[in-house]
Write an enzyme that holds these catalytic residues in place. Sequence first.
Site, PDB file in Angstrom:
ATOM      1  N   GLY A 199       1.000  -1.194   0.064  1.00  0.00           N
ATOM      2  CA  GLY A 199       0.077   0.159   0.250  1.00  0.00           C
ATOM      3  C   GLY A 199       0.681   1.208  -0.259  1.00  0.00           C
ATOM      4  O   GLY A 199       0.089   2.184  -0.534  1.00  0.00           O
ATOM      5  N   GLU A 210       3.814   3.948   6.430  1.00  0.00           N
ATOM      6  CA  GLU A 210       2.160   3.698   6.344  1.00  0.00           C
ATOM      7  C   GLU A 210       1.403   4.167   5.051  1.00  0.00           C
ATOM      8  O   GLU A 210       1.578   5.623   5.114  1.00  0.00           O
ATOM      9  CB  GLU A 210       1.726   2.766   7.154  1.00  0.00           C
ATOM     10  CG  GLU A 210       1.982   1.691   7.872  1.00  0.00           C
ATOM     11  CD  GLU A 210       0.835   0.268   7.566  1.00  0.00           C
ATOM     12  OE1 GLU A 210       1.442   0.744   5.547  1.00  0.00           O
ATOM     13  OE2 GLU A 210       0.632  -0.222   7.724  1.00  0.00           O
ATOM     14  N   ASP A 211       0.706   2.732   4.435  1.00  0.00           N
ATOM     15  CA  ASP A 211      -0.035   3.922   4.340  1.00  0.00           C
ATOM     16  C   ASP A 211      -1.624   4.230   5.310  1.00  0.00           C
ATOM     17  O   ASP A 211      -1.843   5.736   4.687  1.00  0.00           O
ATOM     18  CB  ASP A 211      -1.060   3.314   2.648  1.00  0.00           C
ATOM     19  CG  ASP A 211      -1.278   1.856   3.783  1.00  0.00           C
ATOM     20  OD1 ASP A 211      -0.748   1.404   4.131  1.00  0.00           O
ATOM     21  OD2 ASP A 211      -1.941   0.598   1.999  1.00  0.00           O
ATOM     22  N   ASP A 230      -5.565   1.113  10.686  1.00  0.00           N
ATOM     23  CA  ASP A 230      -7.049   0.699  10.809  1.00  0.00           C
ATOM     24  C   ASP A 230      -6.847   0.137  12.232  1.00  0.00           C
ATOM     25  O   ASP A 230      -7.007   0.782  12.842  1.00  0.00           O
ATOM     26  CB  ASP A 230      -7.047  -0.104   9.906  1.00  0.00           C
ATOM     27  CG  ASP A 230      -8.267  -0.322   9.461  1.00  0.00           C
ATOM     28  OD1 ASP A 230      -9.238   0.443   9.838  1.00  0.00           O
ATOM     29  OD2 ASP A 230      -8.762  -1.787   9.601  1.00  0.00           O
ATOM     30  N   LYS A 267      -7.338   5.867  11.111  1.00  0.00           N
ATOM     31  CA  LYS A 267      -8.859   5.836  11.121  1.00  0.00           C
ATOM     32  C   LYS A 267      -8.728   5.422  12.476  1.00  0.00           C
ATOM     33  O   LYS A 267      -8.668   4.252  12.769  1.00  0.00           O
ATOM     34  CB  LYS A 267      -9.302   4.570  10.351  1.00  0.00           C
ATOM     35  CG  LYS A 267      -9.291   4.455   9.080  1.00  0.00           C
ATOM     36  CD  LYS A 267     -10.119   3.088   8.562  1.00  0.00           C
ATOM     37  CE  LYS A 267     -10.035   3.004   7.400  1.00  0.00           C
ATOM     38  NZ  LYS A 267     -10.633   1.559   6.554  1.00  0.00           N
ATOM     39  N   ASP A 318      -6.244  -1.070  -1.990  1.00  0.00           N
ATOM     40  CA  ASP A 318      -6.382  -1.519  -2.860  1.00  0.00           C
ATOM     41  C   ASP A 318      -7.881  -1.950  -2.367  1.00  0.00           C
ATOM     42  O   ASP A 318      -7.601  -2.043  -1.477  1.00  0.00           O
ATOM     43  CB  ASP A 318      -5.738  -2.838  -3.465  1.00  0.00           C
ATOM     44  CG  ASP A 318      -5.724  -3.749  -2.141  1.00  0.00           C
ATOM     45  OD1 ASP A 318      -5.005  -3.433  -1.343  1.00  0.00           O
ATOM     46  OD2 ASP A 318      -6.114  -5.553  -2.643  1.00  0.00           O
ATOM     47  N   ARG A 371      -4.807   0.452  -7.037  1.00  0.00           N
ATOM     48  CA  ARG A 371      -4.046   0.573  -6.490  1.00  0.00           C
ATOM     49  C   ARG A 371      -3.060   2.276  -7.301  1.00  0.00           C
ATOM     50  O   ARG A 371      -2.292   3.224  -6.789  1.00  0.00           O
ATOM     51  CB  ARG A 371      -2.509  -0.003  -5.974  1.00  0.00           C
ATOM     52  CG  ARG A 371      -3.104  -0.675  -5.450  1.00  0.00           C
ATOM     53  CD  ARG A 371      -1.650  -1.775  -5.249  1.00  0.00           C
ATOM     54  NE  ARG A 371      -1.545  -3.125  -4.269  1.00  0.00           N
ATOM     55  CZ  ARG A 371      -2.080  -3.170  -2.970  1.00  0.00           C
ATOM     56  NH1 ARG A 371      -2.434  -2.009  -2.235  1.00  0.00           N
ATOM     57  NH2 ARG A 371      -1.935  -4.449  -2.471  1.00  0.00           N
TER      58      ARG A 371
HETATM   59  P1  IMP Z   1      -3.962  -2.465  10.076  1.00  0.00           P
HETATM   60  O1  IMP Z   1      -3.135  -3.524  10.555  1.00  0.00           O
HETATM   61  O2  IMP Z   1      -5.455  -2.498  10.554  1.00  0.00           O
HETATM   62  O3  IMP Z   1      -4.368  -1.120  10.276  1.00  0.00           O
HETATM   63  O4  IMP Z   1      -4.251  -2.656   8.875  1.00  0.00           O
HETATM   64  C1  IMP Z   1      -3.287  -1.918   8.230  1.00  0.00           C
HETATM   65  C2  IMP Z   1      -3.735  -2.194   6.677  1.00  0.00           C
HETATM   66  O5  IMP Z   1      -4.551  -2.151   6.139  1.00  0.00           O
HETATM   67  C3  IMP Z   1      -3.159  -0.724   6.239  1.00  0.00           C
HETATM   68  O6  IMP Z   1      -1.408  -0.871   6.080  1.00  0.00           O
HETATM   69  C4  IMP Z   1      -3.989  -1.478   4.674  1.00  0.00           C
HETATM   70  O7  IMP Z   1      -2.824  -1.892   3.600  1.00  0.00           O
HETATM   71  C5  IMP Z   1      -5.075  -2.000   4.827  1.00  0.00           C
HETATM   72  N1  IMP Z   1      -5.990  -1.322   4.728  1.00  0.00           N
HETATM   73  C6  IMP Z   1      -6.945  -0.773   5.818  1.00  0.00           C
HETATM   74  N2  IMP Z   1      -8.109   0.075   5.665  1.00  0.00           N
HETATM   75  C7  IMP Z   1      -8.106  -0.132   4.418  1.00  0.00           C
HETATM   76  C8  IMP Z   1      -8.853   0.423   3.694  1.00  0.00           C
HETATM   77  O8  IMP Z   1      -9.336   1.325   4.450  1.00  0.00           O
HETATM   78  N3  IMP Z   1      -8.631   0.412   2.724  1.00  0.00           N
HETATM   79  C9  IMP Z   1      -7.759  -0.199   1.415  1.00  0.00           C
HETATM   80  N4  IMP Z   1      -6.842  -0.839   2.553  1.00  0.00           N
HETATM   81  C10 IMP Z   1      -6.417  -0.918   3.765  1.00  0.00           C
HETATM   82 MG    MG Z   2      -0.593  -1.325   4.196  1.00  0.00          MG
END
Ligand code: IMP
Ligand code: MG
Length: 178
Positions: free
Chosen positions: A47, A101-102, A105, A133, A161, A167
């Site tokens: 991402g 990081e992108d 979440d 978020k 994505d 992407r």
């Molecule tokens: P986390 O481990 O739950 O913080 O998620 C991290 C990864 O999930 C990010 O680096 C993204 O690649 C993916 N991700 C989280 N939210 C989104 C979204 O809204 N759209 C697409 N990819 C997401």
């Molecule tokens: Mg990511």
Amino acid sequence: MQITLHDKVFEPYIKEGAIQNRITTLAEQLSDDYKGRLPVFISMLNGAFWFTADLLKSYTGTCEISFVKFKSYHGLQSSGEVAQHIGLDVDLNGRDIIIVEDIIDTGKTLHVFLELIEKQRPASVKIVTLLFKPSAVKYPIKPDYLGFEIPNDFIVGYGLDYNGLGRNLNDIYVIKPE
Ligand code: IMP
Ligand code: MG
């Protein structure tokens, strides 16, 4: 204009110009904060590939760049499991680390990764993320440098994505409620 990826419809959310302006500001802050140091930027694939490239084009200091790849997302949901696909190839001992990081979440991916790199005893670790978020976070992760705080909605574009698609979009789009 709205777009369709697989079975979902998405609407424009953050335009390319706004993304690029914000990234320039973040790069200026980082260039100031790390003046005279030699940080290692670690980009979280897939991402963050685009964000990393644009951020570092505007970073004026000397730095190293490395890439790692973790996967946690399936479709619209964080799967709760984090798998490593590409590992680290730099010795982080005593180094100043900036994780790129992108989006944060749930925070699980970074939580797992931070535990991994702390073992190498870096001098410092900071996080720069384009998107955050806050209402989705389940782990004690906070960005040190942040592009945009957004609600808990699924987005695509600019590196992000939906099941592999989206992407390459220059703008960020948000899912349209059904
Ligand atoms: P986390 O481990 O739950 O913080 O998620 C991290 C990864 O999930 C990010 O680096 C993204 O690649 C993916 N991700 C989280 N939210 C989104 C979204 O809204 N759209 C697409 N990819 C997401
Ligand atoms: Mg990511």
